[in-house]
Design an enzyme around this catalytic site. Structure first.
Site, PDB file in Angstrom:
ATOM      1  N   PRO A  11       0.621  -1.221  -0.054  1.00 25.25           N
ATOM      2  CG  PRO A  11      -0.022  -1.171   2.201  1.00 25.25           C
ATOM      3  CD  PRO A  11       0.657  -2.038   1.044  1.00 25.25           C
ATOM      4  CG  ASN A  12      -0.260   4.358   1.357  1.00 26.14           C
ATOM      5  OD1 ASN A  12      -1.353   4.900   0.797  1.00 26.14           O
ATOM      6  ND2 ASN A  12      -0.325   3.691   2.414  1.00 26.14           N
ATOM      7  NE  ARG A  19       4.081   6.666   1.698  1.00 24.69           N
ATOM      8  CZ  ARG A  19       4.242   5.543   2.202  1.00 24.69           C
ATOM      9  NH1 ARG A  19       4.541   4.397   1.428  1.00 24.69           N
ATOM     10  NH2 ARG A  19       3.946   5.213   3.559  1.00 24.69           N
ATOM     11  CE1 TYR A  24       8.689   5.203   3.401  1.00 28.22           C
ATOM     12  CE2 TYR A  24       7.239   6.890   3.171  1.00 28.22           C
ATOM     13  CZ  TYR A  24       7.891   5.809   3.771  1.00 28.22           C
ATOM     14  OH  TYR A  24       7.248   5.419   4.854  1.00 28.22           O
ATOM     15  CG  ASN A  75       8.405  -1.818   0.739  1.00 30.13           C
ATOM     16  OD1 ASN A  75       7.818  -2.144   1.643  1.00 30.13           O
ATOM     17  ND2 ASN A  75       8.880  -0.614   0.052  1.00 30.13           N
ATOM     18  CB  ALA A  78       1.542   0.333   6.527  1.00 34.20           C
ATOM     19  CD  GLU A  99       9.934  -7.366   6.173  1.00 30.65           C
ATOM     20  OE1 GLU A  99       9.285  -8.471   6.536  1.00 30.65           O
ATOM     21  OE2 GLU A  99       9.849  -6.228   7.037  1.00 30.65           O
ATOM     22  CG  HIS A 101      10.821  -2.163   4.834  1.00 33.60           C
ATOM     23  ND1 HIS A 101       9.457  -2.135   5.008  1.00 33.60           N
ATOM     24  CD2 HIS A 101      11.306  -3.417   5.338  1.00 33.60           C
ATOM     25  CE1 HIS A 101       9.009  -3.077   5.517  1.00 33.60           C
ATOM     26  NE2 HIS A 101       9.658  -3.885   5.555  1.00 33.60           N
ATOM     27  NE  ARG A 108       9.948   6.193   8.771  1.00 30.07           N
ATOM     28  CZ  ARG A 108       8.795   6.050   7.991  1.00 30.07           C
ATOM     29  NH1 ARG A 108       9.138   5.063   6.990  1.00 30.07           N
ATOM     30  NH2 ARG A 108       8.146   6.757   7.879  1.00 30.07           N
TER      31      ARG A 108
HETATM   32  C1  DQA Z   1       7.879   1.098   4.091  1.00 29.49           C
HETATM   33  C2  DQA Z   1       8.383   1.256   5.675  1.00 29.49           C
HETATM   34  C3  DQA Z   1       6.617   1.034   6.248  1.00 29.49           C
HETATM   35  O1  DQA Z   1       6.966   1.246   7.597  1.00 29.49           O
HETATM   36  C4  DQA Z   1       5.660   2.049   5.615  1.00 29.49           C
HETATM   37  O2  DQA Z   1       4.314   1.978   6.044  1.00 29.49           O
HETATM   38  C5  DQA Z   1       5.606   2.053   4.290  1.00 29.49           C
HETATM   39  C6  DQA Z   1       6.932   1.943   3.499  1.00 29.49           C
HETATM   40  C7  DQA Z   1       9.687   1.533   3.388  1.00 29.49           C
HETATM   41  O3  DQA Z   1       9.722   1.057   2.216  1.00 29.49           O
HETATM   42  O4  DQA Z   1      10.284   2.149   4.003  1.00 29.49           O
HETATM   43  O5  DQA Z   1       4.768   2.263   3.547  1.00 29.49           O
HETATM   44  O6  DQA Z   1       7.769  -0.270   3.678  1.00 29.49           O
END
Ligand code: DQA
Length: 148
Positions: A11-12, A19, A24, A75, A78, A99, A101, A108
């Site tokens: 998501p996102n 964003r 990011y 990735n 959240a 996984e 990020h 964080r």
């Molecule tokens: C993320 C880190 C997560 O905590 C966050 O909710 C994201 C992006 C990252 O790529 O740093 O959506 O996965």
């Protein structure tokens, strides 16, 4: 046929580029997919990239990948911190999942320190911006014995 790897974004991440660029970076998801695809192609691997904002769609993508993917770089956004269902999907499919990020989640907010998924993944890479994905592919291919 080339070995295929699923590059799965949660998501996102479709909003990358606009964003929170200070967290990011300013690359778009298309930029990242392009770089990862080029890196993988140099190693004889084809990337199939998917993104969804929906937990169930990410689970469906993992189920589908059972039939064609050598492994997954994911990735989970959240959902990393909340999704027992995604964790169960990784366990159930027995797929090799790395996984990744963009940000260093451990530096964080505290709620980002815990990953429900990492224990059923091959490993976790965090904090290197878009290069986390490149490192993730490299780690996955090494794990699968596909590095020449
Ligand atoms: C993320 C880190 C997560 O905590 C966050 O909710 C994201 C992006 C990252 O790529 O740093 O959506 O996965």
């Amino acid at each position: 046929m080339n070995t295929q790897v699923l590059l799965l974004h949660g998501p996102n991440l479709n909003l990358l580029g606009t964003r929170e660029p200070q967290v990011y970076g300013s690359d778009t998801l298309a930029d990242i997919n392009q770089r990862v695809s080029e890196f993988a192609a140099q190693r004889g691997i084809t990337i199939q990239a998917r993104q969804s904002n929906h937990e169930g769609a990410l689970i469906d993508a993992l189920h589908d990948a059972r039939t064609w993917a050598a492994g997954v770089v994911m990735n989970p956004g959240a959902y990393t911190h909340t999704s027992i269902a995604l964790r169960d999907a990784i366990s159930a499919t027995q797929l090799a999942v790395v996984e990744v990020h963009l940000s260093n989640v451990h530096a964080r907010e505290e709620f980002r320190h815990r990953s429900l998924l990492a224990p059923v993944c091959v490993g976790q890479i965090a904090g290197f911006g878009w290069r986390s994905y490149i490192l993730g592919i490299d780690a996955l291919l090494g794990h699968l014995g596909l590095l020449k």
